[in-house]
Design a protein around this motif. Sequence first.
Motif, short mmCIF file in Angstrom:
data_model
loop_
_atom_site.label_atom_id
_atom_site.label_comp_id
_atom_site.label_asym_id
_atom_site.label_seq_id
_atom_site.Cartn_x
_atom_site.Cartn_y
_atom_site.Cartn_z
N ARG A 62 58.63 16.45 -6.26
CA ARG A 62 57.81 15.91 -7.48
C ARG A 62 56.50 17.31 -7.26
NH1 ARG A 62 52.88 13.87 -7.97
NH2 ARG A 62 52.55 13.09 -5.95
N GLU A 63 55.88 17.66 -6.26
CA GLU A 63 54.91 18.64 -6.36
C GLU A 63 55.38 19.82 -6.95
OE1 GLU A 63 53.35 18.18 -2.46
OE2 GLU A 63 52.56 16.48 -2.58
N LEU A 64 56.58 20.01 -6.44
CA LEU A 64 57.42 21.47 -6.97
C LEU A 64 57.52 21.53 -8.56
CD1 LEU A 64 58.47 24.23 -6.07
CD2 LEU A 64 60.53 23.14 -5.80
N ARG A 65 57.89 20.09 -8.78
CA ARG A 65 58.17 20.26 -10.40
C ARG A 65 56.75 20.18 -11.20
NH1 ARG A 65 59.67 15.36 -10.64
NH2 ARG A 65 57.80 14.39 -11.65
N GLU A 66 56.03 19.54 -10.55
CA GLU A 66 54.36 19.54 -11.29
C GLU A 66 53.80 21.21 -11.14
OE1 GLU A 66 52.14 16.72 -8.88
OE2 GLU A 66 52.94 14.95 -10.11
N GLU A 67 53.98 21.66 -10.12
CA GLU A 67 53.49 23.17 -9.97
C GLU A 67 54.37 23.91 -11.09
OE1 GLU A 67 51.64 26.63 -8.94
OE2 GLU A 67 51.22 24.53 -8.70
N GLU A 69 55.66 23.02 -13.79
CA GLU A 69 55.21 22.64 -15.22
C GLU A 69 53.75 23.49 -15.44
OE1 GLU A 69 55.46 18.33 -15.34
OE2 GLU A 69 57.68 18.34 -15.24
N ARG A 70 53.10 23.32 -14.67
CA ARG A 70 51.59 23.74 -14.60
C ARG A 70 51.96 25.31 -14.95
NH1 ARG A 70 48.00 26.78 -12.17
NH2 ARG A 70 49.10 26.83 -10.01
N MET A 71 52.79 26.08 -14.01
CA MET A 71 53.21 27.52 -14.34
C MET A 71 53.59 27.70 -15.69
SD MET A 71 52.07 29.65 -12.15
CE MET A 71 52.99 30.92 -12.57
N MET A 72 54.39 26.80 -16.09
CA MET A 72 55.23 26.91 -17.28
C MET A 72 54.20 27.12 -18.50
SD MET A 72 58.21 27.37 -18.59
CE MET A 72 59.34 27.27 -17.42
N GLN A 73 53.03 26.22 -18.47
CA GLN A 73 51.95 26.20 -19.28
C GLN A 73 51.15 27.49 -18.99
OE1 GLN A 73 51.73 24.05 -21.80
NE2 GLN A 73 53.77 23.23 -20.92
N ILE A 74 50.93 27.84 -18.12
CA ILE A 74 50.08 29.13 -17.81
C ILE A 74 50.50 30.38 -18.21
CG2 ILE A 74 48.51 30.13 -16.13
CD1 ILE A 74 48.23 27.56 -14.65
N ASN A 75 51.70 30.76 -17.19
CA ASN A 75 52.30 32.05 -17.27
C ASN A 75 53.79 31.95 -17.05
OD1 ASN A 75 53.18 34.53 -17.22
ND2 ASN A 75 51.59 35.33 -15.83
N PRO A 76 54.60 31.37 -18.29
CA PRO A 76 56.01 31.11 -18.05
C PRO A 76 56.69 32.37 -17.56
CG PRO A 76 55.63 31.28 -20.10
CD PRO A 76 54.20 31.19 -19.46
N LEU A 77 56.17 33.59 -17.78
CA LEU A 77 56.93 34.85 -17.26
C LEU A 77 56.81 34.92 -15.64
CD1 LEU A 77 58.44 37.14 -18.20
CD2 LEU A 77 55.93 38.40 -18.72
N GLN A 78 55.65 34.67 -15.22
CA GLN A 78 55.45 34.66 -13.80
C GLN A 78 56.43 33.76 -13.12
OE1 GLN A 78 53.43 36.49 -11.76
NE2 GLN A 78 54.68 35.59 -10.10
N LEU A 79 56.88 32.61 -13.74
CA LEU A 79 57.75 31.48 -13.13
C LEU A 79 59.05 32.25 -13.03
CD1 LEU A 79 57.92 28.73 -12.02
CD2 LEU A 79 58.38 27.94 -14.32
N MET A 80 59.41 33.33 -14.25
CA MET A 80 60.53 33.83 -14.30
C MET A 80 60.93 34.67 -13.09
SD MET A 80 61.52 34.20 -18.39
CE MET A 80 63.04 35.16 -17.94
N PHE A 81 59.82 35.56 -12.94
CA PHE A 81 59.82 36.45 -11.77
C PHE A 81 60.12 36.10 -10.67
CE2 PHE A 81 58.65 39.34 -15.08
CZ PHE A 81 58.82 40.81 -14.57
N ASP A 82 59.31 34.79 -10.34
CA ASP A 82 59.27 34.10 -8.90
C ASP A 82 60.73 33.50 -8.78
OD1 ASP A 82 56.74 34.94 -8.72
OD2 ASP A 82 55.83 32.96 -8.94
#
Length: 155
Positions: A62-67, A69-82
């Motif tokens: 749940r914590e990972l999913r929330e993180e 989702e937060r990253m998806m709102q702030i910087n989805p490109l960073q999430l793709m790189f990670d």
Amino acid sequence: PPIQYDTNAAPCPTCRQPLDLDPDSLVVNRELAAKLQELFSEDIQERKEEVDEEEKAYEEARELREERERMMQINPLQLMFDNEDEPDRRRILQRDLTLLTGMGFSAVESQKALFVCSGVHDEALNWLIQHQHHPDLTVPWNMAQLQEQMVLRNA
């Protein structure tokens, strides 16, 4: 209305006489209860430990999913790189990102360039030089902008 018990359905196992007892007034055999507790205490403890592990895993997920989702709102490109699936590809992207940021470009600018240029370092550098004066270059893309860039890149 109180629950009605069918006394004919459950005769005494010893004498086969119908039981005419109120189940709420039955006396618990303490010795039998203690023996059952003893027999099943290990199983109960194991199950409690399993439940604790499952709850911990659920909480972490749940914590990972929330993180995410937060990253998806702030910087989805960073999430793709990670979250690049291939370890070698992730390592190369990280190396190229480090090279570009070492040249003075911000992480957001470097991520955008590597994304637009499909991770090719030289093309990303050229793209950064061509777009260095763009006013929104340092602003992270939101999800809609990232999807738009994906369509353009794949066209």
